[in-house]
Scaffold this active site. Structure first.
Site, mmCIF file in Angstrom:
data_model
loop_
_atom_site.group_PDB
_atom_site.id
_atom_site.type_symbol
_atom_site.label_atom_id
_atom_site.label_comp_id
_atom_site.label_asym_id
_atom_site.label_seq_id
_atom_site.Cartn_x
_atom_site.Cartn_y
_atom_site.Cartn_z
ATOM 1 N N HIS A 32 28.098 54.597 53.194
ATOM 2 C CA HIS A 32 28.613 55.703 52.363
ATOM 3 C C HIS A 32 30.122 55.806 52.608
ATOM 4 O O HIS A 32 30.573 56.016 53.731
ATOM 5 C CB HIS A 32 27.908 57.012 52.732
ATOM 6 C CG HIS A 32 28.324 58.174 51.890
ATOM 7 N ND1 HIS A 32 27.799 58.419 50.628
ATOM 8 C CD2 HIS A 32 29.230 59.160 52.103
ATOM 9 C CE1 HIS A 32 28.359 59.503 50.117
ATOM 10 N NE2 HIS A 32 29.240 59.981 50.996
ATOM 11 N N ASP A 34 33.715 57.541 51.649
ATOM 12 C CA ASP A 34 34.273 58.784 51.126
ATOM 13 C C ASP A 34 35.751 58.635 50.782
ATOM 14 O O ASP A 34 36.591 58.488 51.663
ATOM 15 C CB ASP A 34 34.118 59.886 52.173
ATOM 16 C CG ASP A 34 32.673 60.309 52.335
ATOM 17 O OD1 ASP A 34 32.066 60.706 51.323
ATOM 18 O OD2 ASP A 34 32.151 60.235 53.464
ATOM 19 N N MET A 136 26.333 67.970 47.596
ATOM 20 C CA MET A 136 27.095 68.337 48.791
ATOM 21 C C MET A 136 26.412 69.496 49.502
ATOM 22 O O MET A 136 26.124 70.529 48.889
ATOM 23 C CB MET A 136 28.520 68.748 48.423
ATOM 24 C CG MET A 136 29.389 67.655 47.806
ATOM 25 S SD MET A 136 29.539 66.166 48.804
ATOM 26 C CE MET A 136 30.158 66.808 50.348
ATOM 27 N N ASP A 174 24.578 65.188 51.289
ATOM 28 C CA ASP A 174 25.814 64.774 51.949
ATOM 29 C C ASP A 174 26.494 65.948 52.652
ATOM 30 O O ASP A 174 27.023 66.850 52.010
ATOM 31 C CB ASP A 174 26.749 64.170 50.887
ATOM 32 C CG ASP A 174 27.973 63.523 51.509
ATOM 33 O OD1 ASP A 174 28.056 63.443 52.746
ATOM 34 O OD2 ASP A 174 28.853 63.090 50.731
HETATM 35 C C1 DX5 Z 1 32.462 65.165 53.186
HETATM 36 C C2 DX5 Z 1 31.944 63.773 52.946
HETATM 37 C C3 DX5 Z 1 30.761 63.430 53.770
HETATM 38 C C4 DX5 Z 1 31.021 63.455 55.245
HETATM 39 C C5 DX5 Z 1 29.732 63.688 55.957
HETATM 40 O O1 DX5 Z 1 33.413 65.488 52.238
HETATM 41 O O2 DX5 Z 1 31.568 63.604 51.591
HETATM 42 O O3 DX5 Z 1 30.218 62.181 53.378
HETATM 43 O O4 DX5 Z 1 31.623 62.282 55.722
HETATM 44 O O5 DX5 Z 1 30.001 63.817 57.310
HETATM 45 P P1 DX5 Z 1 29.026 64.586 58.287
HETATM 46 O O6 DX5 Z 1 27.711 63.905 58.224
HETATM 47 O O7 DX5 Z 1 29.704 64.448 59.602
HETATM 48 O O8 DX5 Z 1 28.948 66.019 57.807
HETATM 49 ZN ZN ZN Z 2 30.373 61.758 50.994
#
Ligand code: DX5
Ligand code: ZN
Length: 216
Positions: A32, A34, A136, A174
């Site tokens: 994944h 970002d 999200m 996510d």
């Molecule tokens: C946040 C991102 C996520 C993030 C998740 O804006 O889209 O993918 O990296 O990280 P964790 O699992 O640490 O919350």
């Molecule tokens: Zn993400």
């Protein structure tokens, strides 16, 4: 078994090769990735150039989550960089249907990401055209935040919308996913667990990934 998609945002960027080797040897399904532009979200991460390196480092699916304004301007660049999935935020797209068509015409799977405040009903008219919803469960922009519990209600609503219409859209969760809350996320109807800090900051990332895969 859930699909597990570790978020490389939480990786140690001084040891990226080791992190990729670990993921490749693990039960992780997707990378994944970002992408943040400092405009749609108050943080800047990385772009197509780094994704090109991840593409070379793995045969696993590269699941790219764009947290950027005007994502249509960059879809081709992410395809060239090697993205398999491209998700765009509903809140960042004035012409969402056009963006989705463009992603599919480029040969990628198309995802729509929604922020915690965005009702799932807004997906109703695009649902049949997409492969994935990236829901999200924290406000986008940073890893390591706390899971917002109301997300569980939204997962159930979206699951119902998808099943009622016999669609095969994947629900990806996510933000703030842990070994403790993953069971309720899956039980609510999610298919994909994204996990950044839970995986990369754990003492044994491979075992943590295996733990997430074993959740039912
Ligand atoms: C946040 C991102 C996520 C993030 C998740 O804006 O889209 O993918 O990296 O990280 P964790 O699992 O640490 O919350
Ligand atoms: Zn993400």
């Amino acid at each position: 078994m859930p699909i597990v998609a570790p978020s490389l945002l939480a990786a140690d960027f001084l040891k990226l090769q080791d992190e990729c080797t670990m993921l490749n040897e693990s039960q992780a399904d997707w990378y994944h990735l970002d992408v943040m532009d400092g405009r749609f979200v108050p943080n800047i991460s990385f772009g197509p150039m780094l994704i090109e390196f991840f593409r070379k480092a793995t045969n696993k699916v590269c699941d790219v989550h764009l947290m950027i304004e005007d994502p249509g301007n960059y879809a081709e660049a992410f395809k060239k960089a090697g993205a398999d999935h491209l998700s765009v935020h509903i809140e960042a797209c004035r012409n969402l249907h056009r963006n989705i068509q463009q992603i599919k015409e480029l040969g990628m799977k198309a995802g729509v990401a929604i922020n915690p405040h965005t009702p799932v009903e807004q997906l109703q008219d695009i649902l049949a055209d997409i492969d994935l919803v990236c829901m999200m469960s924290v406000n986008p922009g940073f890893g390591g935040q706390k899971f917002i519990p109301y997300t569980l209600t939204k997962i159930k609503q979206l699951r119902r919308m998808i099943d009622e219409r016999g669609l095969s859209v994947l629900i990806e969760i996510d933000g703030g996913v842990t070994l403790d809350n993953a069971h309720s996320i899956i039980a609510a109807g999610a298919d994909v667990l994204v996990a950044g800090n839970t995986v990369f900051k754990s003492a044994d990332p491979k075992a943590t990934i295996a733990g997430l895969k074993a959740i039912s």
